[in-house]
Design a protein around this motif. Sequence first.
Motif, short mmCIF file in Angstrom:
data_model
loop_
_atom_site.label_atom_id
_atom_site.label_comp_id
_atom_site.label_asym_id
_atom_site.label_seq_id
_atom_site.Cartn_x
_atom_site.Cartn_y
_atom_site.Cartn_z
N THR A 1 0.86 -1.19 0.00
CA THR A 1 0.00 0.00 0.00
C THR A 1 0.89 1.24 0.00
N ALA A 2 0.68 2.11 -1.00
CA ALA A 2 1.50 3.32 -1.11
C ALA A 2 1.04 4.37 -0.12
N ARG A 3 2.00 5.19 0.30
CA ARG A 3 1.70 6.32 1.18
C ARG A 3 2.59 7.50 0.80
N GLY A 4 1.97 8.68 0.79
CA GLY A 4 2.75 9.89 0.58
C GLY A 4 2.85 10.60 1.92
N GLY A 5 2.05 11.67 2.09
CA GLY A 5 2.05 12.39 3.36
C GLY A 5 1.08 11.79 4.39
N GLY A 6 0.23 10.86 3.96
CA GLY A 6 -0.73 10.25 4.90
C GLY A 6 -1.80 11.23 5.38
N THR A 7 -2.19 12.17 4.52
CA THR A 7 -3.22 13.14 4.93
C THR A 7 -4.59 12.84 4.31
N GLY A 8 -4.69 11.76 3.58
CA GLY A 8 -5.99 11.37 3.01
C GLY A 8 -6.98 11.14 4.15
N ASN A 9 -8.26 11.38 3.89
CA ASN A 9 -9.18 11.23 5.03
C ASN A 9 -10.26 10.19 4.84
N SER B 1 -5.76 21.78 0.71
CA SER B 1 -5.45 22.70 1.81
C SER B 1 -4.36 22.14 2.71
N THR B 2 -4.02 20.85 2.52
CA THR B 2 -2.90 20.21 3.24
C THR B 2 -1.57 20.42 2.52
N ARG B 3 -1.49 21.49 1.76
CA ARG B 3 -0.30 21.81 0.96
C ARG B 3 1.03 21.58 1.69
N ALA C 1 1.17 17.40 2.39
CA ALA C 1 0.74 16.37 1.43
C ALA C 1 1.71 16.30 0.26
N SER C 2 1.81 15.10 -0.33
CA SER C 2 2.71 14.89 -1.47
C SER C 2 1.93 15.00 -2.78
N ILE C 3 2.67 15.27 -3.84
CA ILE C 3 2.01 15.39 -5.14
C ILE C 3 1.47 14.01 -5.60
N GLY D 1 -6.52 12.58 -4.03
CA GLY D 1 -7.25 13.84 -3.88
C GLY D 1 -8.17 14.12 -5.05
N SER D 2 -8.75 15.30 -5.04
CA SER D 2 -9.68 15.61 -6.12
C SER D 2 -9.47 17.02 -6.69
N GLY D 3 -9.03 17.93 -5.88
CA GLY D 3 -8.86 19.31 -6.33
C GLY D 3 -8.69 20.15 -5.09
N GLY D 4 -8.94 21.44 -5.19
CA GLY D 4 -8.82 22.24 -3.98
C GLY D 4 -8.60 23.69 -4.30
N ILE E 1 2.10 2.08 -8.99
CA ILE E 1 2.77 3.04 -8.11
C ILE E 1 3.31 4.17 -8.99
N ILE E 2 2.90 5.39 -8.66
CA ILE E 2 3.35 6.56 -9.41
C ILE E 2 4.79 6.86 -8.99
N THR E 3 5.71 6.87 -9.95
CA THR E 3 7.11 7.11 -9.59
C THR E 3 7.62 8.45 -10.12
P1 FAD Z 1 -1.73 9.94 1.16
O1 FAD Z 1 -2.81 10.17 2.16
O2 FAD Z 1 -0.42 9.45 1.64
O3 FAD Z 1 -2.27 8.97 0.02
C1 FAD Z 1 -3.47 9.20 -0.65
C2 FAD Z 1 -3.76 8.02 -1.57
O4 FAD Z 1 -2.82 7.99 -2.62
C3 FAD Z 1 -3.67 6.65 -0.91
O5 FAD Z 1 -4.60 5.80 -1.48
C4 FAD Z 1 -2.27 6.18 -1.26
O6 FAD Z 1 -2.20 4.76 -1.27
C5 FAD Z 1 -2.11 6.76 -2.64
N1 FAD Z 1 -0.74 7.09 -3.01
C6 FAD Z 1 0.12 7.91 -2.36
N2 FAD Z 1 1.26 8.04 -3.06
C7 FAD Z 1 1.12 7.27 -4.17
C8 FAD Z 1 1.97 6.96 -5.28
N3 FAD Z 1 3.18 7.49 -5.42
N4 FAD Z 1 1.51 6.09 -6.22
C9 FAD Z 1 0.28 5.55 -6.11
N5 FAD Z 1 -0.55 5.80 -5.10
C10 FAD Z 1 -0.14 6.65 -4.14
N6 FAD Z 1 -7.92 16.66 -0.65
C11 FAD Z 1 -8.18 17.41 -1.74
O7 FAD Z 1 -8.24 16.86 -2.86
N7 FAD Z 1 -8.38 18.76 -1.64
C12 FAD Z 1 -8.30 19.41 -0.45
O8 FAD Z 1 -8.41 20.63 -0.41
C13 FAD Z 1 -8.04 18.63 0.72
N8 FAD Z 1 -7.98 19.23 1.95
C14 FAD Z 1 -7.70 18.46 3.05
C15 FAD Z 1 -7.61 19.07 4.31
C16 FAD Z 1 -7.34 18.30 5.44
C17 FAD Z 1 -7.23 19.00 6.76
C18 FAD Z 1 -7.18 16.90 5.32
C19 FAD Z 1 -6.89 16.05 6.50
C20 FAD Z 1 -7.27 16.29 4.07
C21 FAD Z 1 -7.52 17.06 2.93
N9 FAD Z 1 -7.55 16.48 1.66
C22 FAD Z 1 -7.84 17.24 0.56
C23 FAD Z 1 -7.18 15.09 1.48
C24 FAD Z 1 -5.63 14.91 1.32
O9 FAD Z 1 -4.95 15.78 2.19
C25 FAD Z 1 -5.15 15.25 -0.07
O10 FAD Z 1 -5.84 14.53 -1.05
C26 FAD Z 1 -3.64 15.03 -0.21
O11 FAD Z 1 -3.23 15.54 -1.45
C27 FAD Z 1 -3.20 13.60 -0.11
O12 FAD Z 1 -1.80 13.59 -0.25
P2 FAD Z 1 -0.91 12.64 0.69
O13 FAD Z 1 0.50 12.73 0.21
O14 FAD Z 1 -1.14 12.93 2.11
O15 FAD Z 1 -1.54 11.25 0.27
#
Ligand code: FAD
Length: 469
Positions: free
Chosen positions: A74-82, A138-140, A143-145, A152-155, A204-206
Amino acid sequence: RPYDIAAFRALIGPIKCEDNPVLVKQKSRDFYWYSPVLKRQLEPVTADLVVTPQDERQVATILAAAHELAIPVTARGGGTGNYGQAMPLDGGVLLNLIEMNRILAIAPGRVVCEPGALLADIDKAAAASGQELRMFPSTRATASIGGFIAGGSGGVGSITWGGLRDFGNVLRLRVMTMEASPRTLELTGADLHKAVHAYGTNGIITEVEMPLTAAYDWVDVIVGFDSFDAAAAYGLALGEQDGILKKLVTVIAAPAPARYFLRHRSIIPEGKSVVLAMVAPHALDAFEAFTRPVKGAELLFVSSRAPRETLAGLPPNYELAWNHTTLRALRVDPKITYLQVRYPEDGGLAMIRRIHERFGDEAVGHLEIIRFNGRIGFAGLPLVRFTTEERLQALIDEHEAMGAMVFNPHRYTLEEGGMKQTDATQLAFKRDTDPQGLLNPGKMIAWADPDFDYASGQNFLFPGLEARA
Ligand code: FAD
């Protein structure tokens, strides 16, 4: 199932690993606790091992080893997904991509980087050429790209540019497959839909290539209103002013702003509904000219004119918007959760009014004004006062009965959080890229249970998760 982690470690050699159960559990979490339902369901979830590759070659080694031993990844970037997107429901390897964060190239209109690069760091690097990303969550800051694209979806920026899945908002992805000899595939154009918002279930996005736009020193403004209705109407009208360059227009109903935006207490009076916006400095005059005649509109804050003492410690507007609104509410009142709602393009304002009147304080209005296929409209993230899971479901049903579309943020699957149907493109891609079904298991219903009936009213429960609970 027990996995042969010792054999896996032998196969991947010196690649960075963490097996301390406390740290592994920490990294197996995201912001799933936003949802009381996911909080209950996903509490026991943990990986067996966290692996942190430094480059694409190491990712290939990890995937090949996990494939050989049939260990989920399971991939993880910043772990901010909700929605628990990054949580390993079936255990196994947590692929921590945050250290693959190099920015490889910046050119006019585009940036190429590794998936672990933070949105804020990409913007910082792009600023040297007067550019920035079109949109960020908003988790700029954390959060990772790669996670943004996959989860994510947009923001912030979607008011001008639409969502991540719209054509042109991602330029190219390099995706690695889960096979004995992992391949790298370059996705462009329509092929991007295979992997964008697929939660890393089919590759996995590299490497990513994203479009850039001109950077501005955005000015935060806050406009107050005595009613949510007036604020929503103004927010929509401001959104429709294409000549006023802006990056954010958010509408939040009273009592939330004064109650939850603690650092803004001296700025936002009790009882005010607000519109938060980010406006380009050169558009500020036009913004004021547009706002001044609006009945009931009260300009409460303009960051470029605020004294330094006021600005100290004040979060930027975008950290009051999108899911940060929910976060700030939750910090004050842990009983708050939320919904994600799409209102129809025509008659959205009237529907929002009806819904707001119906639920009152049980679902306090929060709207993000964004562009959908060129048209400005409303997305909603109402703040819901949680009582029971049954009541939450009833609230969703009632929204839908009133004509709104709910993307359920209390589900960990792609389909239930989305359109409640199979995404044939993503499923076909998974058959090609992950024939053993080892990538982020349990998140794609179409793979785990092709006969699942969305009309049954039942929630999908991933058997792997049940077995581990
Ligand atoms: P993660 O949580 O680490 O991963 C998200 C998903 O992507 C997981 O399924 C993971 O398995 C997968 N993934 C991660 N890296 C890779 C990779 N390299 N290859 C394949 N799969 C991968 N989302 C929005 O879209 N817009 C917002 O404005 C927004 N605001 C937020 C505000 C708060 C306070 C919180 C808690 C969440 C918010 N989110 C928002 C959700 C989330 O923060 C974003 O979508 C963020 O961009 C996720 O990035 P991350 O690096 O934390 O991803």
